[in-house]
Design a protein around this motif. Sequence first.
Motif, mmCIF file in Angstrom:
data_model
loop_
_atom_site.group_PDB
_atom_site.id
_atom_site.type_symbol
_atom_site.label_atom_id
_atom_site.label_comp_id
_atom_site.label_asym_id
_atom_site.label_seq_id
_atom_site.Cartn_x
_atom_site.Cartn_y
_atom_site.Cartn_z
ATOM 1 N N ILE A 227 0.830 -1.207 0.000
ATOM 2 C CA ILE A 227 0.000 0.000 0.000
ATOM 3 C C ILE A 227 0.863 1.255 0.000
ATOM 4 C CG2 ILE A 227 -1.646 1.306 1.414
ATOM 5 C CD1 ILE A 227 -2.950 -1.320 2.151
ATOM 6 N N GLU A 228 2.045 1.216 0.668
ATOM 7 C CA GLU A 228 2.946 2.368 0.677
ATOM 8 C C GLU A 228 3.449 2.680 -0.727
ATOM 9 O OE1 GLU A 228 3.668 4.464 3.032
ATOM 10 O OE2 GLU A 228 2.350 3.425 4.445
ATOM 11 N N GLU A 229 3.514 1.677 -1.594
ATOM 12 C CA GLU A 229 3.986 1.896 -2.956
ATOM 13 C C GLU A 229 2.937 2.560 -3.842
ATOM 14 O OE1 GLU A 229 5.200 -1.811 -4.474
ATOM 15 O OE2 GLU A 229 6.794 -2.164 -2.982
ATOM 16 N N LEU A 230 1.669 2.598 -3.388
ATOM 17 C CA LEU A 230 0.602 3.172 -4.209
ATOM 18 C C LEU A 230 0.679 4.693 -4.191
ATOM 19 C CD1 LEU A 230 -2.421 0.951 -3.111
ATOM 20 C CD2 LEU A 230 -0.985 0.701 -5.144
ATOM 21 N N PRO A 231 0.290 5.358 -5.273
ATOM 22 C CA PRO A 231 0.233 6.827 -5.292
ATOM 23 C C PRO A 231 -0.798 7.323 -4.296
ATOM 24 C CG PRO A 231 0.125 5.904 -7.517
ATOM 25 C CD PRO A 231 -0.030 4.755 -6.587
ATOM 26 N N ALA A 232 -0.614 8.557 -3.827
ATOM 27 C CA ALA A 232 -1.533 9.154 -2.852
ATOM 28 C C ALA A 232 -2.771 9.666 -3.577
ATOM 29 C CB ALA A 232 -0.840 10.269 -2.074
ATOM 30 N N LYS A 233 -3.659 8.745 -3.967
ATOM 31 C CA LYS A 233 -4.886 9.108 -4.678
ATOM 32 C C LYS A 233 -6.093 8.773 -3.809
ATOM 33 C CE LYS A 233 -3.095 8.373 -9.362
ATOM 34 N NZ LYS A 233 -3.308 7.645 -10.633
ATOM 35 N N ALA A 234 -7.176 9.500 -4.068
ATOM 36 C CA ALA A 234 -8.400 9.305 -3.267
ATOM 37 C C ALA A 234 -9.010 7.933 -3.502
ATOM 38 C CB ALA A 234 -9.422 10.398 -3.593
ATOM 39 N N GLU A 235 -8.877 7.394 -4.744
ATOM 40 C CA GLU A 235 -9.506 6.107 -5.031
ATOM 41 C C GLU A 235 -8.820 4.952 -4.309
ATOM 42 O OE1 GLU A 235 -7.157 7.330 -8.796
ATOM 43 O OE2 GLU A 235 -8.412 8.272 -7.275
ATOM 44 N N TYR A 236 -7.625 5.169 -3.742
ATOM 45 C CA TYR A 236 -6.935 4.114 -3.013
ATOM 46 C C TYR A 236 -7.139 4.249 -1.504
ATOM 47 C CZ TYR A 236 -4.579 3.679 -7.501
ATOM 48 O OH TYR A 236 -4.329 3.525 -8.826
ATOM 49 N N LEU A 237 -7.993 5.216 -1.078
ATOM 50 C CA LEU A 237 -8.228 5.436 0.351
ATOM 51 C C LEU A 237 -8.869 4.200 1.009
ATOM 52 C CD1 LEU A 237 -8.232 7.287 2.818
ATOM 53 C CD2 LEU A 237 -10.456 8.194 2.057
ATOM 54 N N PHE A 238 -9.770 3.516 0.307
ATOM 55 C CA PHE A 238 -10.436 2.345 0.883
ATOM 56 C C PHE A 238 -9.430 1.253 1.235
ATOM 57 C CE2 PHE A 238 -12.079 -1.943 0.095
ATOM 58 C CZ PHE A 238 -13.006 -2.030 1.124
ATOM 59 N N LEU A 239 -8.451 1.036 0.360
ATOM 60 C CA LEU A 239 -7.463 -0.010 0.630
ATOM 61 C C LEU A 239 -6.631 0.320 1.853
ATOM 62 C CD1 LEU A 239 -6.306 -0.853 -2.994
ATOM 63 C CD2 LEU A 239 -7.820 -2.160 -1.520
ATOM 64 N N ARG A 240 -6.293 1.618 2.025
ATOM 65 C CA ARG A 240 -5.527 2.004 3.214
ATOM 66 C C ARG A 240 -6.363 1.778 4.484
ATOM 67 N NH1 ARG A 240 -3.690 5.780 -0.653
ATOM 68 N NH2 ARG A 240 -1.391 5.718 -0.882
ATOM 69 N N GLN A 241 -7.643 2.150 4.424
ATOM 70 C CA GLN A 241 -8.511 1.937 5.595
ATOM 71 C C GLN A 241 -8.722 0.441 5.860
ATOM 72 O OE1 GLN A 241 -12.030 4.064 4.511
ATOM 73 N NE2 GLN A 241 -11.235 6.078 5.122
ATOM 74 N N ALA A 242 -8.859 -0.357 4.786
ATOM 75 C CA ALA A 242 -9.023 -1.802 4.952
ATOM 76 C C ALA A 242 -7.792 -2.413 5.597
ATOM 77 C CB ALA A 242 -9.298 -2.457 3.596
ATOM 78 N N SER A 243 -6.591 -1.921 5.240
ATOM 79 C CA SER A 243 -5.365 -2.437 5.847
ATOM 80 C C SER A 243 -5.336 -2.141 7.336
ATOM 81 C CB SER A 243 -4.148 -1.811 5.155
ATOM 82 O OG SER A 243 -2.953 -2.192 5.807
ATOM 83 N N GLU A 244 -5.749 -0.911 7.710
ATOM 84 C CA GLU A 244 -5.776 -0.567 9.137
ATOM 85 C C GLU A 244 -6.803 -1.425 9.881
ATOM 86 O OE1 GLU A 244 -6.598 3.558 9.178
ATOM 87 O OE2 GLU A 244 -4.661 4.176 8.303
ATOM 88 N N THR A 245 -7.984 -1.627 9.261
ATOM 89 C CA THR A 245 -9.029 -2.447 9.911
ATOM 90 C C THR A 245 -8.564 -3.885 10.068
ATOM 91 O OG1 THR A 245 -10.735 -1.051 8.921
ATOM 92 C CG2 THR A 245 -11.425 -3.208 9.748
#
Length: 638
Positions: A227-245
Amino acid sequence: MVLVAILLTWIVLGAAFYWLSSAREVITGLSATQVPNLAQTTRLSAKTADLAMLSNRILSDNAEASEALETMLKASVAELGEFVSEGFDSAITRQDAEALQHQLALVIRSVDQVEQLDMRLLEMIDQLRWLNADVQDETAAVMADFAFNIEVLTRQMIDETRPEIRRDMASTLAEELRLQTTFSNIGNDTATATTLAIQISNSQSIAQLQQFENLVADALARVNASIEELPAKAEYLFLRQASETLARMTTHPSGVVQDRKSWHEARKNLGTQIETVLTLLTRMQGQLLTQAEAQRTEILSISDGFSRSAAVTMRLLLGMTILAATGGLAILFSYIRPSIIRPMESLTSAMRQIAEGGRPKLDGLPVRNDEIAQLASAVTAFKNSVIERDQAIRDLRQTQNELVQVGKMAALGNLSAGIGHELNQPLGAIRHRLRLLQTASAKGDSGRQTMQIGKIDDLVTRMERIISHLRKFARRSEYLREAVPLVRTLQSAQELLHAQIADHQITVVIDPELEDAVVVGDAILIEQVLVNLLSNSCDAIAATEMAGTITIRKEQGKKGMLAFSVVDTGIGLGDLAPERAFDPFVTTKDPGRGLGLGLSISFNIITGMNGTLSLGARADVGTRATLTLPHEGAMHET
């Protein structure tokens, strides 16, 4: 002599009651003290064995259906707690009982804690499965977009000829491939972490749990790195939240790993508490066994003394019984038999002859003023009353037959207009045919003469059939028991009502299932009942001033009985209760249209043929009359 027999009987009974009272005291003492104490040992041993068996099954590494076993353990612990709370004799101290109850309460609390942890783990596993499904859907959609972009760029590079543009396209294509691989890794690692979390929730040892915990941590680290390798885009926000969950639900203090550790700790505490309970139960059981041995010795001593006393008492009672029996037999043969038994036998024989229809003579009885003489007078009065009753029954049966015949005549009177119409039609046709015959005779046309004579003969035959049917219908009947084809009888009744049915445009429908139905009864009386029911239906439909339908359909009947209903679309019963329609002189017709005897007579006719007749209003419109009669098979069985 009777007083002597009574006195002897009471002496025997008094001795027996005295001995039974002594025996009851002994047995009461045993049941109140020794037996309950022995039962305590047995109950406690059984409950200890049950608790030990359930505990071993729950604490084993391969325990099946642990939830059901824990429920059984909780029930067993509750029963044991009730047993302890009932109290003990001096063999077990109150301190031991209270210690056992306290330990049992701890066992139930531990079982509840394990059940709560199981439910929490199940809920978290469901949430992890849904989270994994969402992540897989998200990554699959993004990877599909990357695949499309890669395919488009590849085609464009093939067609592009300029080197500098091809280099830019190659750089973009490499970036797309890298991101596609990253999303694939995220999906795979998320699925791996979810699977490992499920394995953790089912782990049977701490060592196995720690192994799965390390693997989950590695999978989460790979997900976070991707996930750290992904660009800081809004469409990737769900994946970051899913990783935290995912991390919060697995390795964090409130996640699956910690809950499963707590589960293992609770199971360990449960095992320790059960071992303590079993130790307490073993000690109590030993104390009860010591007391039971002493009580067994006491019971054996009491039983020996009771046996010796019972043997002496039984010999005494046997002698007294023989003496009383000898006195009773002497009284029986010297007084009771000639003075009571023989007169009673004569009266009993007379009563039996009266019941069988005979006329016995009550002679030879002793002349005296006592109960036997009063009974003889009562039997004589009973004989006279039976004679009077038989005569009344014969008169009643004759009256009933006359009433049935009156009902037939009343039905014929109501049908007279239709019958006259049925006869007037062939009479008019005969007159017309005679004129045609005269014309043919005048012309010398023998062929037409023969034809007209044949037509006249057919009309005469039709009139003879109608008159023969009326004669048969009007004939007296004696409740014959014969096989009656139901459809043929229905058709005969329909012929009598032909004019009434035709005038009011009524359609009669007969259930095909009744085609071969054969009932047992009197054909004339059954036809009379059917004529009455069909006539009532015709009048009810005529009152609606509209065309209608009468349906004769088969119903579900009891064994040996045929049930069918006559259902019409008439005006129905109105406010009249169905059961009141069978009362004499009760009718819903206008004055002058009926006396209200038809249904009452029909009910008695069907009852006399061992059948039933009931009436009820339909749900929508009209009336339903249901009949049951014995079918032909019942007659053969009889």
